[in-house]
Structures are given as C-alpha cells and as structure tokens.
Design an enzyme around this catalytic site. Structure first.
Site, PDB file in Angstrom:
ATOM      1  N   CYS A 123       9.655  -1.164   0.986  1.00 51.36           N
ATOM      2  CA  CYS A 123       9.176  -2.627   1.371  1.00 51.36           C
ATOM      3  C   CYS A 123       9.753  -3.601   0.087  1.00 51.36           C
ATOM      4  O   CYS A 123       8.583  -4.393   0.844  1.00 51.36           O
ATOM      5  CB  CYS A 123       7.699  -1.871   1.596  1.00 51.36           C
ATOM      6  SG  CYS A 123       7.690  -0.560   3.022  1.00 51.36           S
ATOM      7  N   HIS A 259       3.457  -8.263   2.177  1.00 46.36           N
ATOM      8  CA  HIS A 259       4.281  -7.058   2.998  1.00 46.36           C
ATOM      9  C   HIS A 259       3.720  -6.606   4.550  1.00 46.36           C
ATOM     10  O   HIS A 259       2.083  -6.015   4.117  1.00 46.36           O
ATOM     11  CB  HIS A 259       4.471  -5.732   1.880  1.00 46.36           C
ATOM     12  CG  HIS A 259       4.916  -4.677   3.087  1.00 46.36           C
ATOM     13  ND1 HIS A 259       5.997  -4.805   3.898  1.00 46.36           N
ATOM     14  CD2 HIS A 259       4.700  -3.096   3.180  1.00 46.36           C
ATOM     15  CE1 HIS A 259       6.452  -3.489   4.650  1.00 46.36           C
ATOM     16  NE2 HIS A 259       5.649  -2.908   3.701  1.00 46.36           N
ATOM     17  N   ASN A 290       5.449  -2.890  11.595  1.00 47.12           N
ATOM     18  CA  ASN A 290       6.283  -3.090  10.079  1.00 47.12           C
ATOM     19  C   ASN A 290       6.749  -2.805   9.781  1.00 47.12           C
ATOM     20  O   ASN A 290       7.797  -1.230   9.970  1.00 47.12           O
ATOM     21  CB  ASN A 290       5.489  -2.014   9.173  1.00 47.12           C
ATOM     22  CG  ASN A 290       4.971  -1.632   7.652  1.00 47.12           C
ATOM     23  OD1 ASN A 290       6.611  -1.563   6.734  1.00 47.12           O
ATOM     24  ND2 ASN A 290       4.715  -0.556   6.939  1.00 47.12           N
TER      25      ASN A 290
END
Ligand code: UT7
Length: 334
Positions: A123, A259, A290
C-alpha cells in the site's frame, strides 16, 4: 591516470503532470461479501467505512486495469507515450514473478523504449514510486516517468476469510511525472519495519504450497488490529514530518490524500494531525474499498474531477502497509 566519467544532472525539480484512474465496472455490496463471511453490512460500514467496492472481471488482468488508468494519465499529460523514459508499476498482485507487470504495461501503452520495473511496497507502493520518479528526473536518468499503482486483490484474498474479504478490492491509478523549474514534490519520508512482517503476509509461500500442499491456494493474511495501531500511531508522525520537511504547515494544505486503508484510520490521522477543517480529506474507500497501491491516485483523480480540490493545490499523500512499508510526501496537484 584514470579517466573521469561524466555525470550530468537532470531537471532542477519534478512535478506530477497528470493523473488517471480506472475503477472496474462490477460494484460489489457488503451484502454480497456477507454471503461468504459471518458479518453484516452494518459491521463493515462501522468498522471500515466501506459501503461498496469494485471487483475486476475474472478475465481482466492487473496489466489490463493498469493500462486503462495509465492511458488516461498519458492522454492528460500533454506528452506522447514514446517520451516516457521509465515505467514504474507499484503492485503486489501481478501473478507472475517475472516478467514484470511494468514491462508489459510499458509496451501496451506505447512507451516502447522505456525502462520498466515493478515496485513491491504494497500500500506504500504509489508514494515510493513518486519519490523514485522524482529522484530519476532530478538525477538525469529519465525525463518523464509513468507511475502506476494497480491491484487485483480479489485474486489473492480468500472470500471466506472475514478478516480480509470485506476490505480489499481492485483498481488502478496512474500519474505522469516530469521536469519542473520549481519544487512540486516535497521530500519523502519513508521506511519499512521488517520486524512486523507477520502483520500482513501470505498464508503460505507459493513454493511451499507446490511442494507440500495446503488447505487452499495461498492468500493474504492480516493482523488487522496490529496494523491499525501501527498506522494510527506511527503514520501520524510520518505525515507530520512530511509536512514539516516540505517547509509548510497543515494549514497550507489543500487536500489530505492518505492510503484508503480504513475510514477510521483516516479519521484518527485527521484528528492527531490537527488538520484544519477547511482541508478536504479523501474518503474514497466508501465506494472503492481498499485498493492498496492504487488507492491514492484513484482518490486524487476523483477529488480533482469533482472540483473538491484545486489543480495546483498542495496535497499530503501517505501510503502504508505490508512490509510494514510506508512513504509520505507533499505534492503539488496536477
Ligand atoms: O491496506 C493495508 C493496511 N491495512 C490496514 O490498514 C488495515 C488495518 N486494520 C483494520 O482496518 C481493522 O483492523 C479491520 C477493519 C480489518 C478490523 O476492524 P477491528 O475493529 O480491528 O476489528 P477486530 O479485529 O478488533 O475485531 C473486533 C470484533 C471481534 O469480536 P469480539 O472479539 O469483539 O467479540 C471480531 O471477532 O469484531 C469481530 N469481527 C467481525 N465481525 C463481523 C472481526 N471481523 C469481523 C467481520 N464481521 N468481518
């Protein structure tokens, strides 16, 4: 006498010239995810902020969705694909250890002579890519760099694992980064904590599965609470440092684009950063889930397209995840 080799520098600074994103067509509701896990729509909304997410089609590859986002970024950049000197693809879901997703993607978007490689920082991968691109442009090894964050996490998540199935999704975002006369990408604050490798990992290695078998093909395994605690405490400090190193204060920001890990992590960071109420915050996780390395450029593109944040404004970006790797920087929005 040993000859001296020449080492010409590059541009004084680098800037993000354009952004593009791609969200796969299929919308997946919490109710659909709950068909395979013991959970509820209410729990998922409350604990993660996710209402729905996008899944790529079974025959859509990581490179397919990366190409869709990259093509939009290149079209908006004002340069031709052949001018791109380097293609960096941040991904942990390309199903081939080799060749890289970047080599295929560069070819398919028409960046025919570009150098190409993948970044495996989960990420944090997009922010790693932005920092590396800026150093390449200033160092003189590339004039234009395409940075793509792309994931097809549905290939690597067990849909019956209730600690991961509701959170991860598929998507892609890309930026073109090029030379600038003025500073437009702030100093990066980055690192990785190998002591916490087990916080986000795979259930088993692929070779171990090949040799010894296992209950199912290896998938992602996450200690959610451990990652949550680390993100809320350590990442706030990293974000503060990135703002300070850019020589600005939180009041100067026009956007906060973290993020999209979990809405509660975003909320906690906003609080502990003391972010002024006038700064718009990316909350794209609500409808996109996500998407790991893709989440920041997807959110950036949406905020710019909706007019919520100004072109040329200052955005704080921060990526964090498996490794546990992280990277943050302030950027001028394209
Ligand atoms: O993007 C890469 C980095 N990743 C992240 O940043 C993710 C960080 N972590 C998280 O976002 C959160 O930890 C999750 C959203 C994954 C989980 O939320 P949580 O608030 O940390 O849940 P928990 O694991 O502490 O579980 C709380 C309760 C437990 O029940 P008890 O022991 O309190 O009775 C769990 O058994 O919720 C239960 N639970 C669930 N209930 C319904 C755990 N998963 C689920 C579920 N549905 N899917």
């Amino acid at each position: 006498m040993t000859a001296t080799i020449s080492s010409p520098g590059g541009a004084p600074h680098a800037r993000i010239m354009s952004v593009g994103s791609y969200r796969p067509e299929r919308v997946v509701t919490n109710a659909e995810v709950c068909e395979l896990i013991d959970s509820t729509d209410e729990w998922i909304r409350e604990r993660s902020g996710i209402v729905e997410r996008r899944y790529a089609a079974p025959d859509e590859t990581v490179v397919d969705i990366g190409v869709a986002a990259a093509t939009k970024a290149i079209d908006a950049s004002g340069i031709a694909a052949e001018q791109i000197g380097f293609v960096l693809v941040a991904t942990v879901t390309h199903p081939y250890p080799t060749p890289s997703a970047a080599a295929e993607l560069a070819y398919r978007v028409g960046a025919l002579d570009a150098a190409a490689t993948d970044i495996s920082s989960a990420c944090a991968g997009f922010c790693y890519g932005v920092a590396l691109a800026q150093d390449m442009i200033r160092g003189g090894s590339a004039e234009y760099v395409l940075v793509v964050g792309v994931e097809k996490l549905t290939d690597w998540v067990d849909p019956t694992d209730r600690s991961t199935a509701f959170i991860f999704a598929d998507g892609a975002g890309a930026v073109v980064i090029g030379p600038s006369q003025t500073p437009a990408i702030g100093p990066v604050v980055w690192g990785a904590d190998g002591e916490q490798l087990d916080a986000i990992t795979m259930t088993q290695s692929l070779t171990d599965y090949r040799d010894h078998g296992g209950p199912r093909f290896p998938t992602l395994a996450m200690k959610g609470q451990q990652v949550f605690r680390w993100a809320v405490s350590k990442m706030t400090e990293v974000a503060k440092l990135a703002v300070a190193k850019a020589g600005i204060t939180a009041d100067d920001l026009d956007a906060f684009i973290p993020h999209q890990a979990n809405m509660r992590i975003t909320d906690a960071m906003v609080r502990s950063l003391g972010l002024p109420a006038h700064v718009p915050v990316a909350r794209d996780i609500e409808t996109t889930g996500n998407t790991s390395a893709a989440s920041i450029p997807i959110a950036m593109d949406r905020m710019l397209a909706s007019g919520e944040v100004p072109h040329g404004g200052l955005a704080l970006t921060i990526g964090f995840g498996a490794g546990l790797a992280y990277a943050a920087q302030v950027v001028v929005l394209p």
